[in-house]
Write a protein that holds these residues in place. Sequence first.
Motif, mmCIF file in Angstrom:
data_model
loop_
_atom_site.group_PDB
_atom_site.id
_atom_site.type_symbol
_atom_site.label_atom_id
_atom_site.label_comp_id
_atom_site.label_asym_id
_atom_site.label_seq_id
_atom_site.Cartn_x
_atom_site.Cartn_y
_atom_site.Cartn_z
ATOM 1 N N PHE A 125 7.770 4.071 10.048
ATOM 2 C CA PHE A 125 8.215 5.098 9.097
ATOM 3 C C PHE A 125 7.178 6.210 9.010
ATOM 4 O O PHE A 125 6.017 6.026 9.383
ATOM 5 N N GLY A 176 0.836 -1.205 0.000
ATOM 6 C CA GLY A 176 0.000 0.000 0.000
ATOM 7 C C GLY A 176 0.868 1.251 0.000
ATOM 8 O O GLY A 176 2.019 1.233 -0.450
ATOM 9 N N VAL A 177 0.301 2.347 0.533
ATOM 10 C CA VAL A 177 0.988 3.644 0.526
ATOM 11 C C VAL A 177 2.390 3.497 1.116
ATOM 12 O O VAL A 177 3.395 3.862 0.495
ATOM 13 N N SER A 201 3.699 -4.295 6.704
ATOM 14 C CA SER A 201 3.093 -2.977 6.486
ATOM 15 C C SER A 201 1.715 -3.157 5.856
ATOM 16 O O SER A 201 1.399 -2.540 4.844
ATOM 17 N N SER A 232 -3.859 -7.383 -5.981
ATOM 18 C CA SER A 232 -2.989 -6.470 -5.211
ATOM 19 C C SER A 232 -1.760 -6.096 -6.032
ATOM 20 O O SER A 232 -1.276 -4.963 -5.949
ATOM 21 N N LEU A 251 2.387 -9.796 -1.630
ATOM 22 C CA LEU A 251 1.014 -9.301 -1.789
ATOM 23 C C LEU A 251 0.073 -10.488 -1.774
ATOM 24 O O LEU A 251 0.442 -11.583 -2.196
ATOM 25 N N GLY A 290 3.968 0.517 2.388
ATOM 26 C CA GLY A 290 4.731 -0.673 2.004
ATOM 27 C C GLY A 290 5.525 -0.431 0.733
ATOM 28 O O GLY A 290 6.717 -0.761 0.651
ATOM 29 N N GLU A 335 -4.150 -1.337 8.648
ATOM 30 C CA GLU A 335 -4.161 -1.181 10.110
ATOM 31 C C GLU A 335 -5.374 -1.900 10.726
ATOM 32 O O GLU A 335 -6.284 -1.250 11.254
ATOM 33 N N LYS A 364 -3.681 -8.538 10.865
ATOM 34 C CA LYS A 364 -2.259 -8.628 11.240
ATOM 35 C C LYS A 364 -2.031 -9.910 12.055
ATOM 36 O O LYS A 364 -1.068 -10.632 11.828
ATOM 37 N N ILE A 394 -1.163 11.313 3.980
ATOM 38 C CA ILE A 394 -1.300 10.059 4.741
ATOM 39 C C ILE A 394 -2.272 9.115 4.037
ATOM 40 O O ILE A 394 -2.064 7.900 3.986
HETATM 41 N N1 LIG Z 1 -0.198 5.874 5.486
HETATM 42 C C1 LIG Z 1 0.668 6.371 6.360
HETATM 43 O O1 LIG Z 1 0.956 7.570 6.366
HETATM 44 C C2 LIG Z 1 1.382 5.464 7.330
HETATM 45 C C3 LIG Z 1 2.531 5.954 7.986
HETATM 46 C C4 LIG Z 1 3.251 5.096 8.848
HETATM 47 C C5 LIG Z 1 2.800 3.820 9.060
HETATM 48 N N2 LIG Z 1 1.665 3.376 8.433
HETATM 49 C C6 LIG Z 1 1.242 1.992 8.720
HETATM 50 O O2 LIG Z 1 1.591 1.196 7.612
HETATM 51 C C7 LIG Z 1 0.649 0.143 7.480
HETATM 52 C C8 LIG Z 1 0.079 0.173 6.096
HETATM 53 O O3 LIG Z 1 -0.552 1.417 5.903
HETATM 54 P P1 LIG Z 1 -0.800 1.980 4.441
HETATM 55 O O4 LIG Z 1 -1.132 3.408 4.593
HETATM 56 O O5 LIG Z 1 0.296 1.570 3.536
HETATM 57 O O6 LIG Z 1 -2.148 1.176 4.079
HETATM 58 P P2 LIG Z 1 -2.789 0.893 2.656
HETATM 59 O O7 LIG Z 1 -4.242 0.735 2.892
HETATM 60 O O8 LIG Z 1 -2.329 1.877 1.638
HETATM 61 O O9 LIG Z 1 -2.155 -0.536 2.250
HETATM 62 C C9 LIG Z 1 -2.418 -1.706 2.941
HETATM 63 C C10 LIG Z 1 -1.825 -2.915 2.224
HETATM 64 O O10 LIG Z 1 -2.154 -4.067 2.995
HETATM 65 C C11 LIG Z 1 -2.736 -5.048 2.145
HETATM 66 N N3 LIG Z 1 -3.665 -5.836 2.946
HETATM 67 C C12 LIG Z 1 -4.790 -5.421 3.571
HETATM 68 N N4 LIG Z 1 -5.367 -6.459 4.232
HETATM 69 C C13 LIG Z 1 -4.581 -7.545 4.018
HETATM 70 C C14 LIG Z 1 -4.628 -8.916 4.403
HETATM 71 N N5 LIG Z 1 -5.621 -9.378 5.162
HETATM 72 N N6 LIG Z 1 -3.637 -9.746 3.978
HETATM 73 C C15 LIG Z 1 -2.640 -9.295 3.217
HETATM 74 N N7 LIG Z 1 -2.522 -7.996 2.802
HETATM 75 C C16 LIG Z 1 -3.482 -7.153 3.199
HETATM 76 C C17 LIG Z 1 -3.419 -4.257 1.032
HETATM 77 O O11 LIG Z 1 -3.606 -5.050 -0.118
HETATM 78 C C18 LIG Z 1 -2.379 -3.147 0.807
HETATM 79 O O12 LIG Z 1 -1.326 -3.618 -0.026
HETATM 80 C C19 LIG Z 1 -0.391 0.309 8.581
HETATM 81 O O13 LIG Z 1 -0.054 -0.501 9.666
HETATM 82 C C20 LIG Z 1 -0.242 1.801 8.933
HETATM 83 O O14 LIG Z 1 -0.591 2.034 10.281
HETATM 84 C C21 LIG Z 1 0.956 4.158 7.555
#
Ligand SMILES: NC(=O)c1ccc[n+]([C@@H]2O[C@H](COP(=O)([O-])OP(=O)(O)OC[C@H]3O[C@@H](n4cnc5c(N)ncnc54)[C@H](O)[C@@H]3O)[C@@H](O)[C@H]2O)c1
Length: 316
Positions: free
Chosen positions: A168, A12-13, A116, A38, A33, A15, A119, A124, A263
């Motif tokens: 991060f 995602g964003v 990553s 995905s 993925l 990862g 959330e 998880k 974000i």
């Molecule tokens: N977006 C931010 O600014 C930010 C900053 C720091 C940390 N984070 C943390 O990073 C993590 C990811 O956030 P994000 O913003 O990249 O989210 P996102 O929604 O952009 O991406 C989530 C990813 O997880 C995958 N996913 C979801 N459910 C799944 C499952 N059951 N099995 C396998 N893959 C699955 C999705 O396909 C996607 O690739 C979270 O824990 C978030 O708290 C996010």
Amino acid sequence: MSIKKVVVAGGGVLGSQIAFQAAYCGFDVTIWLRSQGSIGRTQPKLASIKKAYLDTIAKMDTPEGKSPAIFAMGIANPDTFNADDCRKKVEAAANAIKLEIDLGKAVSDADLVIESMAEEKKSKKEFYKTLAPLLPAKTILVTNSSTMLPSAFAKFTGRPDKYLALHFANEIWKNNTAEIMGQDKTAKENYDAIVAFASDIRMVPLQLHKEKSGYILNSMLIPFLFAGLDLYATGVSDPETIDKTWVLGTGAHAGPFRIIDVIGLTTTYNIVLMYVKIPGCIAPYHFKAMAKILKQYLDAGKLGLSAGEGFYKYKK
Ligand SMILES: NC(=O)c1ccc[n+]([C@@H]2O[C@H](COP(=O)([O-])OP(=O)(O)OC[C@H]3O[C@@H](n4cnc5c(N)ncnc54)[C@H](O)[C@@H]3O)[C@@H](O)[C@H]2O)c1
């Protein structure tokens, strides 16, 4: 231990950014993925991250490029910056990142797995339970979770001594913080290995001495975003005026709504929902009204900067 092979679970964003930054710094990187769908969603993210690196390098390669507002420390050091070398590293990173949907294959020789994924506690937890028997004994496992504590998951990982949080910030090539937080079973040598890895991918390691929900950054940032959203949700003002007030009044480069766009509105919505669900929550914000507004934007496809529109519109 020496970390060479890195697997990022979730593209995602964040990862995709973590994977790109690690590949940029020469690590062998695979993104795991869960489905072919995905993969289709992650490929354009990697392409836009590559473009963001190249655009940033172009800006850094100008007379004013060394100013802290422009220069991205995740990409280079100001005194040794060479734009062509950086561009080559970007191309190499984009070509080298592997995408894999077979989890066992992805992690079979991993030195480090960075979780990553979205959330969601249940996802998880299930992921760690599936992953535990597949991991080699040597692998260190970290979570990038913004809101959950590693102690909540340590027992499902099969390696509590090798499990901790490495958190991060978004746009990691510019905002190169890496908050490192162990839980009570994390072994010091593994904590130290992650501090070294964070430096090796050009992050600034910021060490927490104990577990804290929200780490250091979000302990300050989240109340700030809530305050902005609350002003909008209760009709006090609009996103542009709220942001403008903050920027003009403090000299900061962005207000809460510009930051939420970066974000991603989905992540922000999920955080607000957690507070909606707390019975008798005494935090001084109108979480239901905030969630309703965010949902309207999400339903309209306005997911934030990565989608081209959130509270603001962006050129693709
Ligand atoms: N977006 C931010 O600014 C930010 C900053 C720091 C940390 N984070 C943390 O990073 C993590 C990811 O956030 P994000 O913003 O990249 O989210 P996102 O929604 O952009 O991406 C989530 C990813 O997880 C995958 N996913 C979801 N459910 C799944 C499952 N059951 N099995 C396998 N893959 C699955 C999705 O396909 C996607 O690739 C979270 O824990 C978030 O708290 C996010």
